[in-house]
Design a protein around this motif. Structure first.
Motif, PDB file in Angstrom:
ATOM      1  N   ARG A 137       8.292  -0.383  -4.995  1.00 30.22           N
ATOM      2  CA  ARG A 137       7.558  -0.829  -3.819  1.00 30.22           C
ATOM      3  C   ARG A 137       7.918   0.076  -2.644  1.00 30.22           C
ATOM      4  O   ARG A 137       7.906  -0.328  -1.505  1.00 30.22           O
ATOM      5  CB  ARG A 137       7.870  -2.285  -3.520  1.00 30.22           C
ATOM      6  CG  ARG A 137       7.702  -3.152  -4.762  1.00 30.22           C
ATOM      7  CD  ARG A 137       7.800  -4.625  -4.490  1.00 30.22           C
ATOM      8  NE  ARG A 137       6.621  -5.079  -3.774  1.00 30.22           N
ATOM      9  CZ  ARG A 137       6.641  -5.517  -2.524  1.00 30.22           C
ATOM     10  NH1 ARG A 137       7.766  -5.523  -1.854  1.00 30.22           N
ATOM     11  NH2 ARG A 137       5.545  -5.929  -1.936  1.00 30.22           N
ATOM     12  N   SER A 138       8.299   1.301  -2.954  1.00 31.45           N
ATOM     13  CA  SER A 138       8.653   2.237  -1.899  1.00 31.45           C
ATOM     14  C   SER A 138       7.461   2.455  -0.986  1.00 31.45           C
ATOM     15  O   SER A 138       6.330   2.567  -1.438  1.00 31.45           O
ATOM     16  CB  SER A 138       9.080   3.565  -2.515  1.00 31.45           C
ATOM     17  OG  SER A 138       9.582   4.427  -1.543  1.00 31.45           O
ATOM     18  N   THR A 156       2.852   2.140  -3.490  1.00 30.60           N
ATOM     19  CA  THR A 156       2.328   2.887  -4.627  1.00 30.60           C
ATOM     20  C   THR A 156       2.301   2.004  -5.861  1.00 30.60           C
ATOM     21  O   THR A 156       3.121   1.114  -6.015  1.00 30.60           O
ATOM     22  CB  THR A 156       3.184   4.130  -4.890  1.00 30.60           C
ATOM     23  OG1 THR A 156       2.692   4.773  -6.054  1.00 30.60           O
ATOM     24  CG2 THR A 156       4.625   3.779  -5.103  1.00 30.60           C
ATOM     25  N   THR A 157       1.359   2.260  -6.754  1.00 35.44           N
ATOM     26  CA  THR A 157       1.250   1.461  -7.967  1.00 35.44           C
ATOM     27  C   THR A 157       1.975   2.101  -9.143  1.00 35.44           C
ATOM     28  O   THR A 157       1.876   1.625 -10.267  1.00 35.44           O
ATOM     29  CB  THR A 157      -0.233   1.276  -8.349  1.00 35.44           C
ATOM     30  OG1 THR A 157      -0.842   2.567  -8.489  1.00 35.44           O
ATOM     31  CG2 THR A 157      -0.969   0.481  -7.287  1.00 35.44           C
ATOM     32  N   GLN A 158       2.697   3.184  -8.907  1.00 34.51           N
ATOM     33  CA  GLN A 158       3.438   3.842  -9.983  1.00 34.51           C
ATOM     34  C   GLN A 158       4.554   2.935 -10.491  1.00 34.51           C
ATOM     35  O   GLN A 158       5.475   2.591  -9.744  1.00 34.51           O
ATOM     36  CB  GLN A 158       4.048   5.141  -9.477  1.00 34.51           C
ATOM     37  CG  GLN A 158       5.045   5.785 -10.437  1.00 34.51           C
ATOM     38  CD  GLN A 158       4.389   6.249 -11.723  1.00 34.51           C
ATOM     39  OE1 GLN A 158       3.442   7.011 -11.694  1.00 34.51           O
ATOM     40  NE2 GLN A 158       4.885   5.789 -12.860  1.00 34.51           N
ATOM     41  N   LYS A 217       8.955  10.765  -2.845  1.00 34.56           N
ATOM     42  CA  LYS A 217       9.287   9.500  -2.213  1.00 34.56           C
ATOM     43  C   LYS A 217       8.055   8.978  -1.488  1.00 34.56           C
ATOM     44  O   LYS A 217       7.171   9.739  -1.111  1.00 34.56           O
ATOM     45  CB  LYS A 217      10.472   9.655  -1.247  1.00 34.56           C
ATOM     46  CG  LYS A 217      10.151  10.342   0.073  1.00 34.56           C
ATOM     47  CD  LYS A 217       9.793   9.350   1.168  1.00 34.56           C
ATOM     48  CE  LYS A 217       9.455  10.036   2.474  1.00 34.56           C
ATOM     49  NZ  LYS A 217       8.176  10.777   2.477  1.00 34.56           N
ATOM     50  N   GLN A 218       7.992   7.656  -1.307  1.00 35.36           N
ATOM     51  CA  GLN A 218       6.917   7.036  -0.531  1.00 35.36           C
ATOM     52  C   GLN A 218       7.583   6.291   0.612  1.00 35.36           C
ATOM     53  O   GLN A 218       8.189   5.242   0.411  1.00 35.36           O
ATOM     54  CB  GLN A 218       6.111   6.076  -1.412  1.00 35.36           C
ATOM     55  CG  GLN A 218       4.932   5.424  -0.706  1.00 35.36           C
ATOM     56  CD  GLN A 218       3.725   6.344  -0.616  1.00 35.36           C
ATOM     57  OE1 GLN A 218       3.566   7.222  -1.437  1.00 35.36           O
ATOM     58  NE2 GLN A 218       2.870   6.129   0.370  1.00 35.36           N
ATOM     59  N   SER A 242      13.732   4.578   1.198  1.00 38.95           N
ATOM     60  CA  SER A 242      12.639   4.829   0.258  1.00 38.95           C
ATOM     61  C   SER A 242      13.174   5.114  -1.139  1.00 38.95           C
ATOM     62  O   SER A 242      14.245   5.709  -1.303  1.00 38.95           O
ATOM     63  CB  SER A 242      11.809   6.036   0.712  1.00 38.95           C
ATOM     64  OG  SER A 242      11.279   5.851   2.001  1.00 38.95           O
ATOM     65  N   GLY A 243      12.383   4.737  -2.147  1.00 37.07           N
ATOM     66  CA  GLY A 243      12.744   5.073  -3.512  1.00 37.07           C
ATOM     67  C   GLY A 243      12.391   6.522  -3.806  1.00 37.07           C
ATOM     68  O   GLY A 243      11.313   6.994  -3.471  1.00 37.07           O
TER      69      GLY A 243
END
Length: 308
Positions: free
Chosen positions: A122-123, A206-208, A224-225, A267-268
């Motif tokens: 959920r970044s 992002t949906t990744q 990263k997002q 962020s992830g």
């Protein structure tokens, strides 16, 4: 301990350190420059071979053993190109290479009629605590509950967190359950206080999905997002780095060339479906990203990643 590649250097090290501190000179076969060149060459081949593969090869420099490690997914069938890379590396590097396997897959969790409840990556979701804004990273769990991961330095300014929603203004997430910000890293987990938080409500992320976690290596491509600069990517330039923050020195961090800005902290950091870290910071000017390796954060916090 100081690693040297020539016997003559050992006496020089001892002389320079005499009377100052206890230093042991260790003779090694390969210097760090040589190991990094090996890592770069292998990383290029891995990146090409992993495209389209369900499970990727990964590698890292193992400084304490003075070797390069190549990990293959345990119990998974490699593609022809991946097998070719393994054979090439064994011929090219000989005893400087250790081939091992990894199995760091995270576990899907079933709840309320759906798996994982929300994409565990959920970044990009902005999180607020007092006057502090950071970004959420990956979702994690243990036997006591579910957590949102973020940067440890964010939690020093706030302990209770909220997230923005399109329909409801702000919603509470929960309180910081554990964090660390200091010599050995920068990571934190926020315990989810309301299970309804897991349900999608139009928040931007992002949906990744994240399927596993992996180690960092020089030359690797990571993204990263963030809640400030959004989606940015770059290549890892340094692992096991020492970073000097105002009043703090962190060790074991990873540098890459991705662009970041204030508010992106937490962020992830990931590559495809593999988690690699939690964003910690960047340089004073220009692009660059510092992240906490995910392996150390998970181990220290005693949690596991949720699978997508």
């Amino acid at each position: 301990r100081v690693a040297v590649t020539e016997k003559s250097s050992a006496s020089v090290v001892s002389t320079l350190a005499s009377g100052k501190t206890a230093v042991e000179a260790v003779l090694v076969e390969r210097g760090m420059d040589e190991l990094r060149k090996m890592s770069d060459a292998l990383a290029k081949r891995i990146t090409k071979a992993n495209k389209g593969a369900r499970q990727g090869l990964q590698s890292a420099v193992v400084t304490e053993k003075n070797v390069l490690r190549l990990d293959v997914p345990r119990g998974r069938k490699l593609t022809d190109e991946q097998r070719s890379v393994v054979r090439w590396a064994e011929r090219k590097f000989g005893d400087a290479l250790v081939v091992d396997s990894y199995r760091h897959a995270s576990r899907p969790v079933y709840c309320g009629g759906q798996y994982s409840c929300d994409p565990p990556l959920r970044s990009g979701l902005a999180i607020y605590g007092g006057n502090t804004r950071c970004t959420s990273a990956f979702m994690a769990y243990d036997s006591y509950g579910y957590y949102m991961m973020t940067a440890g330095h964010c939690t020093e300014a706030a302990s209770y967190w909220e997230v923005p929603t399109y329909s409801y203004g702000y919603q509470g997430v929960g309180s910081t359950a554990d964090y660390h910000f200091g010599h050995y890293g920068d990571y934190a987990i926020v315990r989810i206080s309301d299970t309804a938080f897991w349900q999608p409500r139009g928040w931007v992320y992002t949906t990744q999905p994240i399927r596993s976690w992996g180690y960092d290596y020089v030359g690797q491509y990571v993204c990263k997002q963030g809640s400030t600069t959004g989606y940015t990517c770059g290549q890892i330039t340094d692992v096991n780095a020492t970073v000097h923050y105002p009043g703090r020195t962190l060790t074991g961090m990873t540098w890459s060339t991705a662009c970041v800005a204030p508010g992106d902290s937490g962020s992830g950091v990931y590559d495809g479906s593999t988690a690699h870290g939690i964003l910690s910071g960047g340089p004073n000017s220009g692009c660059g990203m510092i992240h906490e390796p995910i392996s150390r954060a998970l181990s220290s916090l005693g949690v596991s990643l949720l699978a997508g």
